[in-house]
Scaffold this active site. Structure first.
Site: not given
Length: 188
Positions: A19, A66, A91, A112
């Site tokens: 991530h 997020n 990513d 997100n």
């Protein structure tokens, strides 16, 4: 002025995770330019530089993935950066590892971090580099994206970072359609 954003999560626990691909690619590019002295502002780490005569802010939001849009919005507003000059590196589960895709707009695709960026910029029309991290269907998505790269995956990402570095160099010299035409053919 351009804003180049690498997405990721802050903290040592997230280093070398899938991530954090945006952070990783941005860091390697900046290291290659000997630009490593990050400053802190608006809950983000940033480096301001001149690349080929273009003033650029390189940004790693520190608000967790997020909530990245909040940090990006503050930089856009403070430095009066047009949305068309925002470029996000992130990513992407749907692209094989070692591959990437440039997009000049589009939906979040369930990411997100991108959803939050869209909410704060009030548009999907910002440039992005989607870097593939693949997906293993038998593994939980959250565990997978927050998992560390294997040694083999790390080697693939290091090789890819050279291409991404060249792509970023060209980003400062070329219009985005030409950039997409040049680099999107590299997808496996």
């Amino acid at each position: 002025m351009k804003l180049v954003v690498g997405l990721g999560n802050p903290g040592d626990d997230y280093d070398n995770t899938r991530h954090n691909t945006g952070f990783y690619m941005l860091d390697l590019y900046l290291e290659s330019k000997e630009l490593t002295n990050y400053k802190s502002k608006f809950n983000g780490l940033y480096i301001m530089a001149s690349i080929d005569g273009e003033k650029v802010i390189f940004l790693k939001p520190q608000s967790f993935m997020n909530l990245s849009g909040e940090v990006i919005r503050k930089f856009v507003d403070f430095y009066k950066i047009p949305i068309e000059d925002v470029f996000v590196i992130h990513d992407d589960l749907d692209i094989p590892i070692g591959s990437f895709k440039l997009r000049n707009s589009g939906s979040s695709g369930g990411h997100n971090g991108l959803k939050n960026i869209e909410a704060h910029l009030k548009t999907q029309k910002y440039k992005r580099l989607k870097v593939g991290i693949s997906h293993v269907d038998r593994e939980d998505t959250i565990d997978y994206v927050l998992g560390k790269f294997t040694k083999h995956e790390q080697e693939i990402m290091e090789k890819l970072s050279i291409i991404v570095g060249n792509l970023l160099d060209d980003f400062f010299k070329m219009d985005f359609d030409s950039l997409m035409n040049k680099y999107n053919r590299r997808i496996r």
